[in-house]
Design an enzyme around this catalytic site. Structure first.
Site, PDB file in Angstrom:
ATOM      1  N   HIS A  46      -3.398  -5.727   1.214  1.00  0.00           N
ATOM      2  CA  HIS A  46      -2.727  -5.918   2.501  1.00  0.00           C
ATOM      3  C   HIS A  46      -2.689  -7.394   2.891  1.00  0.00           C
ATOM      4  CE1 HIS A  46      -2.356  -1.718   4.072  1.00  0.00           C
ATOM      5  NE2 HIS A  46      -3.334  -1.492   3.217  1.00  0.00           N
TER       6      HIS A  46
ATOM      7  N   GLU B 235      -1.002  -8.790   5.177  1.00  0.00           N
ATOM      8  CA  GLU B 235      -0.928  -8.932   6.639  1.00  0.00           C
ATOM      9  C   GLU B 235      -2.300  -8.880   7.291  1.00  0.00           C
ATOM     10  OE1 GLU B 235      -1.004  -4.463   6.177  1.00  0.00           O
ATOM     11  OE2 GLU B 235      -0.340  -6.195   5.005  1.00  0.00           O
TER      12      GLU B 235
ATOM     13  N   CYS C 295       0.839  -1.196   0.000  1.00  0.00           N
ATOM     14  CA  CYS C 295       0.000   0.000   0.000  1.00  0.00           C
ATOM     15  C   CYS C 295       0.882   1.256   0.000  1.00  0.00           C
ATOM     16  CB  CYS C 295      -0.968  -0.031   1.183  1.00  0.00           C
ATOM     17  SG  CYS C 295      -2.376   1.087   0.995  1.00  0.00           S
TER      18      CYS C 295
END
Length: 218
Positions: free
Chosen positions: A195, A197, A86
């Protein structure tokens, strides 16, 4: 294995990254943006998401001049692996480590949702645990994710197998050819808007990001 997770003023995903690597049983450390060198023995640099310097001027434009980025550029030029997520992707583009530009979303709104992605290439260390054409479900959250590159640059990306991920179905931000993530020619630097994560545990709604980080960390 030692992983350096960079932290700029305005970064807000650094602890998500630390938690993700902890789940994988891998050691990772925060590195403040004013540091001039990466820790010795670094095997991977991660530039996480957020709003570095408030996204003033352009997303990533100020962070690109932080002292640590000179060390990251040297590290990348020596073949070290770098992952930008990002805002990290935006910083990599501003730093010249990845081609193209990331512009304001086509609808001029911040977009935050789960997004279907297609794996375009796994001939790289970042997506080696995925199958080509596999569909992933990974969250996105950005206002400036509209990837653009000129016609010549786009052709080079295709010729060099540098387009790694595309948005599947709806294009959430207007990115050219629905590009969600690209790497450098050497396939050692990868930037993506989604993302991974945030897709590490069933509780979060998806585990599709786990293989990406595991493939890099193990």
């Amino acid at each position: 294995m030692s992983i350096a997770v960079l932290r700029f003023p305005g970064t807000n995903c650094e602890f998500d990254m630390l938690h993700s690597f902890k789940l994988l049983g891998v050691e990772s450390h925060l590195v403040w943006h004013q540091e001039k060198e990466l820790p010795k023995g670094t095997h991977l640099v991660v530039i996480p998401g957020g709003f570095s310097y408030g996204d003033y001027l352009r997303s990533g434009a100020i962070a690109r001049f932080s002292p640590i980025m000179q060390a990251v550029i040297r590290y990348a030029k020596e073949g070290g692996k770098v992952l930008g997520i990002c805002n990290g992707f935006q910083i990599l583009v501003e730093s010249g480590l990845l081609p193209g530009a990331l512009r304001r979303n086509e609808n001029l709104h911040f977009v935050s949702k789960f997004q279907k992605l297609a794996v375009v290439s796994n001939n790289n260390p970042f997506l080696r645990e995925y199958a080509v054409s596999e569909t992933l479900n990974i969250p996105i959250a950005h206002a400036d994710g509209n990837y653009f590159i000129d016609a010549k640059g786009l052709e080079e990306l295709k010729e060099n197998d540098q387009i790694l991920l595309t948005y599947q179905g709806e294009n959430p931000n207007g990115s050219i050819e629905s590009i969600a993530g690209v790497c450098n020619k050497e396939k050692s630097v990868f930037g993506l808007m989604p993302h991974p994560e945030r897709a590490m545990e069933p509780l979060l709604g998806s585990v599709d990001g786990a293989r990406m980080l595991r493939g890099l960390a193990c």
